[in-house]
Design a protein around this motif. Structure first.
Motif, PDB file in Angstrom:
ATOM      1  N   ALA A   1      41.467  32.464  28.492  1.00  0.00           N
ATOM      2  CA  ALA A   1      40.068  32.870  28.378  1.00  0.00           C
ATOM      3  C   ALA A   1      39.426  33.017  29.750  1.00  0.00           C
ATOM      4  O   ALA A   1      38.670  33.965  30.002  1.00  0.00           O
ATOM      5  CB  ALA A   1      39.294  31.854  27.531  1.00  0.00           C
ATOM      6  N   MET A   2      39.716  32.087  30.652  1.00  0.00           N
ATOM      7  CA  MET A   2      39.129  32.137  31.990  1.00  0.00           C
ATOM      8  C   MET A   2      39.598  33.366  32.744  1.00  0.00           C
ATOM      9  O   MET A   2      38.833  33.982  33.503  1.00  0.00           O
ATOM     10  CB  MET A   2      39.512  30.865  32.756  1.00  0.00           C
ATOM     11  CG  MET A   2      38.680  30.604  33.984  1.00  0.00           C
ATOM     12  SD  MET A   2      37.000  30.101  33.565  1.00  0.00           S
ATOM     13  CE  MET A   2      36.050  31.359  34.381  1.00  0.00           C
ATOM     14  N   ALA A   3      40.835  33.762  32.544  1.00  0.00           N
ATOM     15  CA  ALA A   3      41.369  34.948  33.227  1.00  0.00           C
ATOM     16  C   ALA A   3      40.637  36.208  32.800  1.00  0.00           C
ATOM     17  O   ALA A   3      40.568  37.186  33.562  1.00  0.00           O
ATOM     18  CB  ALA A   3      42.869  35.072  32.956  1.00  0.00           C
ATOM     19  N   MET A   4      40.088  36.229  31.587  1.00  0.00           N
ATOM     20  CA  MET A   4      39.381  37.403  31.075  1.00  0.00           C
ATOM     21  C   MET A   4      37.868  37.310  31.248  1.00  0.00           C
ATOM     22  O   MET A   4      37.144  38.214  30.837  1.00  0.00           O
ATOM     23  CB  MET A   4      39.707  37.584  29.589  1.00  0.00           C
ATOM     24  CG  MET A   4      41.171  37.846  29.305  1.00  0.00           C
ATOM     25  SD  MET A   4      41.495  38.149  27.538  1.00  0.00           S
ATOM     26  CE  MET A   4      41.141  36.520  26.865  1.00  0.00           C
ATOM     27  N   CYS A   5      37.382  36.247  31.867  1.00  0.00           N
ATOM     28  CA  CYS A   5      35.944  36.020  31.972  1.00  0.00           C
ATOM     29  C   CYS A   5      35.295  37.065  32.879  1.00  0.00           C
ATOM     30  O   CYS A   5      35.792  37.330  33.982  1.00  0.00           O
ATOM     31  CB  CYS A   5      35.687  34.626  32.521  1.00  0.00           C
ATOM     32  SG  CYS A   5      33.940  34.245  32.681  1.00  0.00           S
ATOM     33  N   PRO A   6      34.197  37.691  32.464  1.00  0.00           N
ATOM     34  CA  PRO A   6      33.591  38.761  33.261  1.00  0.00           C
ATOM     35  C   PRO A   6      32.755  38.272  34.436  1.00  0.00           C
ATOM     36  O   PRO A   6      32.282  39.095  35.220  1.00  0.00           O
ATOM     37  CB  PRO A   6      32.698  39.492  32.244  1.00  0.00           C
ATOM     38  CG  PRO A   6      32.362  38.467  31.217  1.00  0.00           C
ATOM     39  CD  PRO A   6      33.558  37.566  31.132  1.00  0.00           C
ATOM     40  N   SER A   7      32.550  36.970  34.608  1.00  0.00           N
ATOM     41  CA  SER A   7      31.731  36.465  35.711  1.00  0.00           C
ATOM     42  C   SER A   7      32.505  35.441  36.517  1.00  0.00           C
ATOM     43  O   SER A   7      33.069  34.492  35.962  1.00  0.00           O
ATOM     44  CB  SER A   7      30.443  35.817  35.179  1.00  0.00           C
ATOM     45  OG  SER A   7      29.750  35.152  36.216  1.00  0.00           O
ATOM     46  N   GLU A   8      32.491  35.590  37.833  1.00  0.00           N
ATOM     47  CA  GLU A   8      33.167  34.619  38.685  1.00  0.00           C
ATOM     48  C   GLU A   8      32.389  33.302  38.780  1.00  0.00           C
ATOM     49  O   GLU A   8      32.891  32.317  39.315  1.00  0.00           O
ATOM     50  CB  GLU A   8      33.386  35.186  40.084  1.00  0.00           C
ATOM     51  CG  GLU A   8      32.133  35.420  40.877  1.00  0.00           C
ATOM     52  CD  GLU A   8      32.405  35.874  42.301  1.00  0.00           C
ATOM     53  OE1 GLU A   8      31.476  35.813  43.119  1.00  0.00           O
ATOM     54  OE2 GLU A   8      33.552  36.287  42.600  1.00  0.00           O
ATOM     55  N   LYS A   9      31.162  33.266  38.245  1.00  0.00           N
ATOM     56  CA  LYS A   9      30.364  32.045  38.273  1.00  0.00           C
ATOM     57  C   LYS A   9      30.611  31.167  37.050  1.00  0.00           C
ATOM     58  O   LYS A   9      30.200  30.008  37.020  1.00  0.00           O
ATOM     59  CB  LYS A   9      28.878  32.391  38.357  1.00  0.00           C
ATOM     60  CG  LYS A   9      28.522  33.177  39.616  1.00  0.00           C
ATOM     61  CD  LYS A   9      27.063  33.584  39.641  1.00  0.00           C
ATOM     62  CE  LYS A   9      26.752  34.411  40.881  1.00  0.00           C
ATOM     63  NZ  LYS A   9      25.329  34.819  40.953  1.00  0.00           N
ATOM     64  N   SER A  10      31.264  31.710  36.028  1.00  0.00           N
ATOM     65  CA  SER A  10      31.519  30.949  34.807  1.00  0.00           C
ATOM     66  C   SER A  10      32.614  29.920  35.041  1.00  0.00           C
ATOM     67  O   SER A  10      33.400  30.008  35.988  1.00  0.00           O
ATOM     68  CB  SER A  10      31.901  31.892  33.672  1.00  0.00           C
ATOM     69  OG  SER A  10      30.839  32.779  33.384  1.00  0.00           O
ATOM     70  N   LEU A  11      32.695  28.952  34.144  1.00  0.00           N
ATOM     71  CA  LEU A  11      33.681  27.896  34.302  1.00  0.00           C
ATOM     72  C   LEU A  11      33.899  27.157  32.987  1.00  0.00           C
ATOM     73  O   LEU A  11      33.112  27.271  32.051  1.00  0.00           O
ATOM     74  CB  LEU A  11      33.235  26.899  35.364  1.00  0.00           C
ATOM     75  CG  LEU A  11      32.003  26.020  35.065  1.00  0.00           C
ATOM     76  CD1 LEU A  11      32.079  24.716  35.862  1.00  0.00           C
ATOM     77  CD2 LEU A  11      30.707  26.744  35.417  1.00  0.00           C
ATOM     78  N   PHE A  12      35.001  26.425  32.951  1.00  0.00           N
ATOM     79  CA  PHE A  12      35.285  25.441  31.906  1.00  0.00           C
ATOM     80  C   PHE A  12      35.222  24.061  32.544  1.00  0.00           C
ATOM     81  O   PHE A  12      35.826  23.833  33.590  1.00  0.00           O
ATOM     82  CB  PHE A  12      36.703  25.615  31.349  1.00  0.00           C
ATOM     83  CG  PHE A  12      36.832  26.492  30.159  1.00  0.00           C
ATOM     84  CD1 PHE A  12      36.774  25.971  28.874  1.00  0.00           C
ATOM     85  CD2 PHE A  12      37.049  27.846  30.313  1.00  0.00           C
ATOM     86  CE1 PHE A  12      36.931  26.779  27.770  1.00  0.00           C
ATOM     87  CE2 PHE A  12      37.210  28.665  29.216  1.00  0.00           C
ATOM     88  CZ  PHE A  12      37.148  28.138  27.937  1.00  0.00           C
TER      89      PHE A  12
END
Length: 459
Positions: free
Chosen positions: A343-354
């Motif tokens: 999921a993180m690899a497909m995330c559209p924002s570099e600011k997002s996180l788990f």
């Protein structure tokens, strides 16, 4: 007494929907830059505890429900409700410390950062939230996943008494002996609590004098094996070591590549009274079998609560837009992290996180007694969509919901403080044990039979 008379007795301010200042004030009620189109009829900013029963009586005289705000950090903006009087408690910021009894009297608008700074003067500490700008009111009502949970448990375990105003405007004191059922609900019911807490009495703890941290960052593709390794290590660590995983983008201070690489990071923070003790408790992490692949490696670094807060504050910058959800799960951590990595690899924002804190509320059942808050699984995940451009709202929300759709079959519940409540009716119910949910419903019927306080979103 008529509505106008109730309003005239308020010491704070009252703004009606349609007033010139309403839109500006409404925007301030939610810290998140992403604000839902839900509009209270009236916003009352309390100037004192005396304003709380007055505001409740005013709302009842106008046939309005009462929603409550302490600091506005609810990601899904639970305080913003249609057909309500929004009672803003952010100016109730009283804080009195009694170092002899190791207790503090705290009003709901005090932030975690303010509380920790004041307690530091006395060599004391309380497990306030990881983000320093979160007010204690909503945080404590939701249970509170804070610092050093292996020793302190959830923050609400340190709440020993509250003062609250009920739906009929009565001021009550609640603890284990007096109104114990309302006290039980106040320790975990979150935004569905059916009274207004105006004061918390907190149990304080000695401030650890040698806080020490170890951290590694690895390529995102290593998420599964790294998770399996740290899950095994964490089981043997002292309760005073707070351990977690973060999936996100490597910071600009480390990488200038474009785009910057996405990573899985392991952090372990020891809360000890001596440097030697802290280093010893972190020793198992130095045997990391993946150390040679680490993009970042910091071992046994002295730190402080102030520095930890500064780092966490940078994760959630102001003037940004956020969408968040949570999941408890009994699935093994490696399997979960493999999915989170995808999921993180497909995330559209570099600011997002788990964020994946390990044992975020203590493994000690004694720390979890007599509270509505419950640990609902052996592992806990929090995906944060973070962005700043309103044009990206749709893409960011789709990413979060698709991620949760993928993870949900492995889930056992949610955490009420950060659950994406508008995503479905089951979110709130699945944030409690079945017995806890039924008990909350019965207590709501007893303490708020007229439905003065709205239930959980999306209801």
């Amino acid at each position: 007494m008529g509505a106008d008379a109730h309003a005239a007795r308020l010491e704070g301010t009252l703004v009606e929907r349609g007033d010139p200042e309403y839109e500006r004030l409404w925007a301030r009620m939610v810290w998140n830059g992403l604000k839902p189109a839900r509009f209270p009829e009236v916003i009352v900013s309390a100037a004192s505890e005396r304003d709380v029963p007055r505001a409740i009586r005013l709302a009842r005289s106008r046939s309005l429900r009462v929603s409550v705000r302490s600091g506005g950090h609810s990601w899904c903006a639970s305080p913003l409700r249609e057909g309500t009087l929004l009672l803003d408690l952010s100016q109730l910021r009283g804080l009195a410390v009694d170092p002899d009894s190791r207790t503090a009297e705290v009003q709901p608008g005090v932030t975690g950062g303010e509380l920790v700074a004041e307690l530091d003067r006395y060599g004391l500490v309380f497990p306030s939230g990881h983000c320093p700008s979160v007010a204690v009111g909503g945080y404590l009502l939701s249970g509170g996943l804070g610092w050093n949970p292996g020793v302190f448990g959830p923050a609400c375990a340190g709440v020993v008494r509250i003062e609250a105003v009920t739906a009929d405007g009565e001021v009550v004191r609640c603890d284990a002996a007096e109104h114990p059922e309302l006290f039980w609900a106040a320790r975990g019911a979150g935004p569905g609590f059916f009274a207004v807490v105006t004061r918390f009495r907190l149990r304080l703890y000695p401030l650890p004098s040698a806080i020490t941290a170890t951290a590694y960052s690895f390529p995102l593709t290593d998420a599964e094996p790294v998770a399996r390794w740290i899950a095994g290590v964490a089981e043997g660590l002292a309760p005073s070591v707070e351990t977690g995983l973060t999936l996100g983008t490597l910071g600009p201070e480390v990488s200038t590549a474009s785009p910057r690489p996405r990573v899985v990071s392991v952090t372990a923070t020891a809360f000890a009274d001596a440097r030697q003790e802290a280093v010893r408790s972190l020793a198992p992490l130095r045997d990391c079998p993946f150390a040679a692949r680490a993009l970042v490696r910091r071992e046994d670094e002295p730190t402080s609560l102030e520095a930890l807060y500064e780092g966490c504050g940078a994760v959630w910058p102001r003037e940004h837009r956020y969408a968040v959800d949570t999941l408890w799960s009994d699935e093994d951590l490696g399997t979960l992290m493999a999915l989170c990595g995808e999921a993180m690899a497909m995330c559209p924002s570099e600011k997002s996180l788990f964020l994946v804190p390990l044992a975020p509320a203590s493994r000690n059942p004694e720390r979890l007694r007599d509270m509505a808050f419950s640990v609902l699984g052996s592992n806990y995940l929090v995906p944060y969509a973070v962005w700043d451009d309103p044009a990206e709202d749709g893409a960011q929300l789709r990413w979060l919901r698709r991620t949760m759709d993928m993870l949900e079959p492995l889930g056992t519940g949610h955490y009420i403080a950060e659950a994406d409540l508008p995503a479905g009716l089951s979110r709130a119910e699945r944030s409690f044990t079945p017995d806890g949910w039924r008990r909350l419903a019965a207590l709501r019927a007893r303490y708020d039979p007229d439905g003065v306080f709205p239930s959980y979103l999306p209801r």
